[in-house]
Design an enzyme around this catalytic site. Structure first.
Site, PDB file in Angstrom:
ATOM      1  N   SER A  36       5.415  -9.970  -8.288  1.00 40.63           N
ATOM      2  CA  SER A  36       5.095  -8.558  -8.488  1.00 40.63           C
ATOM      3  C   SER A  36       6.055  -7.608  -7.779  1.00 40.63           C
ATOM      4  O   SER A  36       6.087  -6.429  -8.089  1.00 40.63           O
ATOM      5  CB  SER A  36       3.663  -8.260  -8.025  1.00 40.63           C
ATOM      6  OG  SER A  36       3.565  -8.348  -6.626  1.00 40.63           O
ATOM      7  N   LYS A  77       3.261  -4.470  -1.237  1.00 38.32           N
ATOM      8  CA  LYS A  77       3.467  -3.447  -2.265  1.00 38.32           C
ATOM      9  C   LYS A  77       4.235  -2.272  -1.665  1.00 38.32           C
ATOM     10  O   LYS A  77       4.399  -2.157  -0.454  1.00 38.32           O
ATOM     11  CB  LYS A  77       2.129  -2.924  -2.827  1.00 38.32           C
ATOM     12  CG  LYS A  77       1.260  -3.971  -3.467  1.00 38.32           C
ATOM     13  CD  LYS A  77       1.838  -4.516  -4.743  1.00 38.32           C
ATOM     14  CE  LYS A  77       0.931  -5.626  -5.283  1.00 38.32           C
ATOM     15  NZ  LYS A  77       1.570  -6.467  -6.227  1.00 38.32           N
TER      16      LYS A  77
END
Length: 177
Positions: A36, A77
């Protein structure tokens, strides 16, 4: 012999206490799990997270963080929106406070799946990100589970900011913006 064993025991105990203090309060290492964050991080990369920053400075847009997830292991993230920001995505562009941001780190192809969203779509009451909450997105938007899936994250769930990629050794990096 007995004196030497006691000295070794004390040395090992002191080293263990130092390691525990450093990992608990200062820095910790994490393994990146999944794709991701491609191309910034690859699956299996190892990073050092600064836990001290949370006590002395605020997080900013673009910071890479590790935070606790209710759904399993911690996530890595990128912070896209901080308290007080307005954020939306339209046609693969993210707008913060009405201005498109330059995201040279984002990985996608022309046919990639990208969710357009507003803060309201993410369950936010009002037009701005509330105090002590953050909007996070992965750099590989088509594969990332991020605020588009689970909403904003709370400051208390943030473990710290990624400061260093130390593995693989040939890709050691300290600046991710």
């Amino acid at each position: 012999m007995k004196k030497e064993l006691i000295e070794w025991g004390i040395t090992i105990l002191i080293a263990a206490v130092i390691v525990i203090v450093v990992r608990t309060f200062l820095f910790d290492s994490f393994k990146v799990d999944g794709h991701s964050m491609d191309p910034t991080f690859k699956d299996g990369d190892r990073v050092i997270v600064n836990k001290i920053q949370d006590r002395f400075t605020d997080y900013e847009n673009g910071d890479l963080i590790v935070f606790r997830s209710e759904e399993g292991p911690p996530y890595v993230k990128r912070i896209i929106g901080i308290p007080g920001d307005t954020v939306m995505m339209e046609d693969k562009l993210v707008y913060v406070n009405g201005e498109p941001i330059n995201e040279t780190y984002v990985y996608y192809t022309n046919d990639s799946y990208m969710d357009d969203f507003t803060l309201e779509d993410l369950g936010v009451d009002g037009e701005e990100i509330p105090e002590d909450e953050y909007l996070v997105l992965g750099d590989n938007r088509p594969l990332s589970r991020d605020s588009r899936d689970f909403g904003l994250i709370e400051r208390e769930s943030i473990i710290g900011e990624v400061q260093l990629r130390f593995w693989p050794l040939n890709q050691m990096t300290v600046n991710f913006n």
